[in-house]
Design an enzyme around this catalytic site. Sequence first.
Site, mmCIF file in Angstrom:
data_model
loop_
_atom_site.group_PDB
_atom_site.id
_atom_site.type_symbol
_atom_site.label_atom_id
_atom_site.label_comp_id
_atom_site.label_asym_id
_atom_site.label_seq_id
_atom_site.Cartn_x
_atom_site.Cartn_y
_atom_site.Cartn_z
ATOM 1 N N ASP A 6 0.718 -1.216 0.073
ATOM 2 C CA ASP A 6 0.220 0.059 0.109
ATOM 3 C C ASP A 6 0.941 1.394 0.063
ATOM 4 O O ASP A 6 1.388 1.568 0.903
ATOM 5 C CB ASP A 6 -0.925 -0.077 1.075
ATOM 6 C CG ASP A 6 -1.567 1.199 1.405
ATOM 7 O OD1 ASP A 6 -1.531 1.987 0.639
ATOM 8 O OD2 ASP A 6 -2.269 1.360 2.486
ATOM 9 N N LYS A 68 3.233 11.597 -3.390
ATOM 10 C CA LYS A 68 2.490 10.913 -4.251
ATOM 11 C C LYS A 68 1.423 11.976 -5.005
ATOM 12 O O LYS A 68 0.874 11.345 -6.005
ATOM 13 C CB LYS A 68 1.756 9.860 -3.155
ATOM 14 C CG LYS A 68 0.626 9.012 -3.817
ATOM 15 C CD LYS A 68 -0.024 8.034 -3.115
ATOM 16 C CE LYS A 68 -1.187 7.240 -3.546
ATOM 17 N NZ LYS A 68 -1.864 6.604 -2.574
ATOM 18 N N GLU A 145 -7.352 0.996 -4.496
ATOM 19 C CA GLU A 145 -7.325 1.184 -3.129
ATOM 20 C C GLU A 145 -8.457 0.525 -2.572
ATOM 21 O O GLU A 145 -8.474 -0.208 -1.572
ATOM 22 C CB GLU A 145 -6.869 2.105 -2.279
ATOM 23 C CG GLU A 145 -5.262 2.344 -2.374
ATOM 24 C CD GLU A 145 -4.745 3.807 -2.390
ATOM 25 O OE1 GLU A 145 -5.476 4.558 -1.958
ATOM 26 O OE2 GLU A 145 -3.738 3.945 -2.576
ATOM 27 N N ASP A 168 -12.956 5.135 1.732
ATOM 28 C CA ASP A 168 -11.614 5.077 2.040
ATOM 29 C C ASP A 168 -11.070 6.455 1.747
ATOM 30 O O ASP A 168 -10.729 7.047 0.864
ATOM 31 C CB ASP A 168 -10.839 4.251 0.729
ATOM 32 C CG ASP A 168 -9.197 4.163 0.941
ATOM 33 O OD1 ASP A 168 -8.756 4.942 2.084
ATOM 34 O OD2 ASP A 168 -8.566 3.767 -0.097
#
Lengths: 569, 667
Positions: A6, A68, A145, A168
């Site tokens: 992850d 990211k 994800e 999420d």
Amino acid sequence: MIIGIDLGTTNSLVAVWRDGQAEMIPNALGHALTPSVVGLDDSGAVLVGLAARERLITHPQLTTAVFKRYMGSDRQTRLGTQLFRPEELSALVLKSLKADAERYLGEAVTEAVITVPAYFSDAQRKATKIAGQLAGLKVERLVNEPTAAALAYGLHQNEPESRFLVFDLGGGTFDISILELFEGVMEVRASAGDNFLGGEDFSEALIDGFIEAVGKQHGLTDKEADPVVYQALRKQAEQAKRGLSGTAEVAMELRYQEQSLRWAIGEEAFLKLCEPLLKRLREPIEKALRDARLKAIDLDQIVLAGGATRMPAVRKLVAKLFGRMPAMNLNPDEVVARGAAVMAGLKARDETLNEVVMTDVCPYSQGIEVSEQIATGRFQPGFYLPIIERNSVVPISREQVVSTIVDNQMALHVSVYQGESRLVKDNIFLGEITIPVPPRPAGQISVSVRFTYDVNGLLEAEMTVAETGEKHRLIIEENPGVLTPAEIEEKLAALAKLKIHPRELLPNAQLMARADRMFQQALGEERQWIAQATARFQSMLESQEENTIKQGRDELKTLLDQLEGEGWL
Amino acid sequence: MPWDVLGLAETTDERAIRRAYAARLKQTRPEDDAAGFVRLREAYEHALGWSRWQAMQAQGGEAVAAPEGEVSATVVPGALAPADELHASTASPAAAVSAMAETRVEMPAQPTVRTVWQRDAGAPRDQAREALRQVAFDRDMGDEQVLGLAEEYGWLGEAPRTGDAPMEWLARARSRCAYIHAQKAVKLIAAALEESESRAVARFELIVRASRWESLDGRDMLKQVLANWLRGRAEPPMLLLRAVIDWAGWLDDFHSSAPTMAPDEMMLCLLSELVALPGQTVAPAGLLAKLERLCHAAFAQELDPESLLLTAREDCWLDPQADWTGWPQSWLSRAGGRVYQLCAQRMQQALEAADRQDEVARMAALRAGFDDPAWVDGAARHAMAERLATLWQEESEKHLLLWGALARWAGWQDADGQSCEGLSGAAAWLCGQLDQERVWQRWCEMAAAGARQTDTDAAALHALLQPMPAWRQHWLAGRFPLQLRVRHVLAYVEQHWPALFARIAPERVTFWRRDRLSLQGGWWHGLVACWLPAILPAIGILTQEELALAWRVLLWLATMFVLPAALVLSVAAVQKGWRRLTGLHRQPERQDVLARAARNGFGPLSVLACALLATFVGTASLAIMEIESWLALAFAMLAFAATLWFWLEHQAGKPAAAPDEGGVADR
């Protein structure tokens, strides 16, 4: 052995599917979470994880985080004298995770399943694959994800048939997925999200609140003017956010220009601060439900994933939206990594997972630009013709037929876009190709455009001219944000030259960095204590005797913990 | 085919389809066999769609037809029934509630697979279950009672007590409560609207702030009820409408490539967008009415053609001048397409109904359709006219009046009958036919006038087209420039207007094409003509005895050869000079004729003149000879030199015959 990773905005985790269950792999410090922070230490070696995060405050020029968000772009970050692309920074994190996994498993690891936000675009996905490649990992599959989170949850479902929604909210991205489970099939019905909404934004809101409330009176107006102040503020905000989960009121403190600033914030005030953020959470949910053609009431369960869902404000919102309490059986920080491990197990054909198949969807519509007839004989360009509709199950291959609009048209220009807007100018441009067609009266030449979208979210377009049977292919890869193979080789060589801080010395480095950071933040007497303890530990380190070092480390850690409370992850 | 892929017989059993899909999926995993999976998935989606459609067919009608009951007073259901493309639940919430009531006593018999959210703690199980059943299915239960029960058991909260009732009951109960609340909210807003619009907006904003409307399902219900209510109002309150749209976030969906909205919502979004457009002068109510008409025209299955055409004309849907920014282009093009089709059909039918031979009747039929609203747009007119022209192209008979009217209407020809550039296909054919006819008519006119005119072209056409007695024709054929012109005209017509060439009487063509050497031989003919009268003085010279033999021979030679030549040349020079003086040679076609005449010979008049002159000069020279014979000699020498010069000059200028670029057509 395939590992599941992850790769998060704030924290990254690695897990593996072993003996019929997902196991989290701890890093050198013994933690499951490795902060996605990369930095250079004083000797120029690369530091990843908690040690680097401590140094964010003391050495902001040498350390970077939240990269990211820039995946898939060509933005470069300067660390010391070197420039790094977001892929390289991610590769460094992946490398460190890979080292942890190798140590834990006792074997070499070369393959991995990496999770990406469902709402990652084509370029961002490619960048993630390249990051894996740079880290020496063959990326077997990119998993969305929320899908991973659902996989982790789905396996724990006892009901033979159920529908659930995975909410999420990670550090930097927000994803919604609606899943249906039946007969061993995990089907993602729809996903939606917001690429720029996450726990970090709540921290930012707190920082802004702090500056508004007390900073301005003391001459602190621009939070990003001084990186040291900014990182200190971020840390305070992060702690306050966590604090608000348990108590009614928390305080943020900052040393600024020899003054001590303090701001107490209660739950009510916090809710008010992040109201715009909470509002933005609602929209993707509505969109996903609409696309899945479900009503909120049709869902059997709401599943939370991502560290930011620990915030009571978020949970309350979810409960209100759906009229029920969300499920929290699994640690929201780890659930995505666990799902990635399940996926890795599926990929490796682990027999404990024989009965499970998962199907995913593409989060965006993909289409081409067309001209529409707005009145008889009058055409207007710039309209979007979706070929693959968003939330179609992948892999998928769809075809649409377009035709010429002008007599004796010699060529057809196909521009590929991704997005949902009716006009292409509001969508994201992916690539284009010009194909020659035989000259004929308008409308007599038809070209079928076939889009093929694979499980990893990579798109290929094929155009066939009906009359000649000629085929043209367009593989979407030219993108300023994506590295070419030659560049990848170059970056690999550059990364190989980088010194990596030895893994076994990481705990010491982390502790020293923390002590440094606390020294900067502390005052008066505390400062003295820290300085003394650090000096003592430094001398022990030089003695190079393992037992002494271990003892000294424990001593220093105890002192720091006393001063600050348990370190946060 | 899809059923084969799934390995099933055709079935409406969704569970069976899913099971078959799941079983096959385990063999064709998407990551291993992408192509196989794509096939399987398509088959599965097809099968599911089919079974759902079957189920909808079976029970859909009843739900929609259910009586609206007391709610219809406030909720005005959409007048239109937008078609499949606006795929959305048109059934109003009222219908949903009444459908709920229809099934009031039918308890779901089979055990449900759904999870039960939470086991209740306090109240006896059966009691909670019974209450929920009543709220969910008992239509007669009063609103207050429903809300009371919901409150008591916390059904709207996060931990509802439901006994072990299935979740569907709770869902029904919740949506019923939400519906009641939404109705109340709408009533409150409506009451505030009676006072003023800003009050209504404030009331609305206050209402939606209530936590009740935070839940997604409740919100959906309120949105739907609000949309219905707002849509049903004759005069939409724009401020309130904008507030509602902002709150509901419809605009985002509305702007996406594939909106999944209910038609009411879409209509409201459109309205608000249109009103916000700069330069928009129509009042919201008028816009809404216009929108409804457009939507009706675009999607309603049953159409009254007359009223459709009437509205199309009134609303100017097809007017290219009208500004349609912000309007739904797909609706416009759909409605436009329907109007176009209708008009085209009408025009064609009218034409077919008229007597094929009766051109006037056909003209009238055609003209009647010219003003239909579809033809406001030039492009549509063009397309329709082309369609008709293509049909006529196959017919054998000509209807020039009809064609002309069509060409002018379609804009292929202007009022003067001039065709425009760049036509193709049937349009080009039709205009070509008309052009030909026009040219022919003009020629005929010129020919009719040609008898009285000196204009060579007119005369040439006259000679070609007009009937005339044979002697006159032969007389005309004697005029050399005219003959030349006629031939020229013939060549031009044959090359450029083959169809018209075929219309010229063939015997005339052959007549005028005949070679007439006698009339256009070289200038030697003139010489020969001059010779005859020159022989007499020549004999006279030879017989003169006063002169020496050598002188006689010389003079004889001069009279026989040089004198005629000199005469011919001098006449030619005079002719040329005269034309130059009068400026005739500047006209290109004349110049050409002249050059050829000078090169090739003379008309009969010139020859006659030469001969007369030769006689005169010859006789005169006889008289002179007696006095001064050397003068005749000098004259002969001069004439010889002139001949040489003339001949040389014309040898040099021979190939200068420029092609004639259609003097006929140019005029």
